[in-house]
Design a protein around this motif. Structure first.
Motif, PDB file in Angstrom:
ATOM      1  N   HIS A 215      47.360  68.487  12.266  1.00  0.00           N
ATOM      2  CA  HIS A 215      47.587  69.853  11.771  1.00  0.00           C
ATOM      3  C   HIS A 215      47.584  70.843  12.939  1.00  0.00           C
ATOM      4  O   HIS A 215      46.658  70.842  13.755  1.00  0.00           O
ATOM      5  CB  HIS A 215      46.495  70.245  10.763  1.00  0.00           C
ATOM      6  N   CYS A 217      48.644  75.154  13.699  1.00  0.00           N
ATOM      7  CA  CYS A 217      49.005  76.373  12.984  1.00  0.00           C
ATOM      8  C   CYS A 217      49.072  77.584  13.917  1.00  0.00           C
ATOM      9  O   CYS A 217      48.460  77.602  14.971  1.00  0.00           O
ATOM     10  CB  CYS A 217      47.978  76.631  11.891  1.00  0.00           C
ATOM     11  N   ASP A 301      49.213  76.869   4.515  1.00  0.00           N
ATOM     12  CA  ASP A 301      49.433  76.930   5.964  1.00  0.00           C
ATOM     13  C   ASP A 301      48.286  76.334   6.751  1.00  0.00           C
ATOM     14  O   ASP A 301      48.470  75.761   7.824  1.00  0.00           O
ATOM     15  CB  ASP A 301      49.494  78.409   6.401  1.00  0.00           C
ATOM     16  N   CYS A 302      47.077  76.539   6.250  1.00  0.00           N
ATOM     17  CA  CYS A 302      45.865  76.256   7.028  1.00  0.00           C
ATOM     18  C   CYS A 302      44.720  76.143   6.022  1.00  0.00           C
ATOM     19  O   CYS A 302      44.963  76.184   4.813  1.00  0.00           O
ATOM     20  CB  CYS A 302      45.651  77.418   8.002  1.00  0.00           C
ATOM     21  N   GLY A 303      43.501  76.049   6.518  1.00  0.00           N
ATOM     22  CA  GLY A 303      42.352  76.008   5.614  1.00  0.00           C
ATOM     23  C   GLY A 303      42.240  77.299   4.809  1.00  0.00           C
ATOM     24  O   GLY A 303      42.575  78.380   5.292  1.00  0.00           O
TER      25      GLY A 303
HETATM   26 ZN    ZN Z   1      45.082  75.709  10.675  1.00  0.00          ZN
END
Ligand code: ZN
Length: 330
Positions: A215, A217, A301-303
């Motif tokens: 992952h 980002c 997109d992300c956490g």
């Molecule tokens: Zn992220």
């Protein structure tokens, strides 16, 4: 219990979920030495169960433990790997601060780092696979001070060794999806950096019989993309929504052909994406004609940590509905 992950557009999360107040309290109590590590992981099961309940209600196919145990993605591991010492608070950006840990001796993994929470999550996920998520060697290196290893190459390989041991144990415990988080990579989007990280990830993943996900980002994703395409991974889970899908044309330009974790939900916006919006995002990708729906995972997109819990959950609910509708169209 077995759960059938859809073959097209499976839905998943990147990892973190809004931190429940009980979890923040437990982290503080552990840091103050009021509870042992063992007790901490036993008590954190409460918040993890809450997170998993939200995921299951939303209908997420591949879930996570919500990273309820983790103060942040670097400090959590630094506190548990021998050789690290607690650092001073440093500013990352705006009013975001974190305690940048210091590497003062040889890095040694003396016990499992995050496997216990993974095991517990797997026991309550209704058969749904649980991603095993760990911060990558490049990001651990970039977001730590080092006063022990003589150069970055020696340092990153020492971190890779620790991470590989943990990943091997996770796979032995039954993890089918291993995600290594490398957000620091897009902050230094140069070939030499990508090669350094690539060498470490090659080592982390060598011989791993599970889905290998990385992952990344924000930052300069389009600049780092061409340098990471030959990484020995099955999937990149990347942010798209926050940068208004700027990255999409580059997938075509660089002939992207790995699986893609497609970020369709912005974790820095309180506005809940509608089902229609998420479906349009999926359509944008499909119309590029670079990947079949079998290679596209739908995720934020992300956490989700920056959001309030009800917003995070509402975003997941719409994301799952959109993926499910898209399945009948593509
Ligand atoms: Zn992220």
């Amino acid at each position: 219990m077995s759960y059938q992950v859809p073959s097209k557009f499976p839905t998943t999360v990147i990892g973190s979920y809004p931190k429940l107040p009980e979890a923040s309290e437990l982290i503080k109590r552990r840091d103050r030495g009021e509870i042992s590590e063992e007790e901490f992981h036993r008590l954190i099961r409460g918040p993890i169960a809450e997170v998993v309940k939200d995921y299951l209600e939303a209908g997420i196919d591949i879930v996570s433990d919500g990273e309820q145990s983790r103060e942040d993605m670097v400090v959590y591991f630094a506190q548990r790997v021998q050789g690290y010492e607690e650092g001073e608070w440093v500013r990352i950006y705006d009013n975001m601060y974190f305690r940048k840990p210091i590497i003062k001796g040889p890095l040694i993994r003396t016990s499992p780092l995050a496997i216990e929470d993974w095991l517990y999550t797997s026991s309550i996920s209704g058969g749904r696979p649980v991603k095993f998520i760990i911060t990558g060697p490049y990001t651990m290196m970039e977001w730590s001070f080092n006063v022990y290893y003589k150069d970055r190459s020696e340092l990153i390989m020492a971190l890779a060794k620790v991470i590989r041991e943990e990943v091997l144990d996770a796979v032995r415990a039954g993890a089918k999806y291993i995600q290594v988080d490398e957000p620091a990579l897009s902050t230094r989007p140069w070939r030499e950096e990508a090669e350094l990280a690539g060498e470490a990830l090659r080592y982390v993943f060598s011989g791993i019989e599970a889905k290998r996900v990385v992952h990344i980002c924000y930052g300069r994703l389009e600049r780092i993309l061409p340098y990471i395409l030959d990484y020995p991974v099955d999937q990149f889970a990347l942010e798209f929504k926050n940068s208004n899908f700027r990255l999409l044309p580059y997938l075509k330009e660089y002939g992207y052909n790995k699986e893609l974790g497609y970020g369709v939900v912005d974790v820095h916006s309180m506005q809940v994406e509608t089902v229609k919006e998420v479906k349009e995002a999926i359509e944008k990708l499909m119309k590029l004609d670079v990947l079949p729906p079998e290679k596209v995972y739908i995720n934020p997109d992300c956490g989700l940590k920056p959001l309030p819990r009800e917003v995070a959950k509402a975003k997941l609910v719409n994301m799952v509905k959109a993926a499910s509708e898209a399945r009948s169209e593509w």
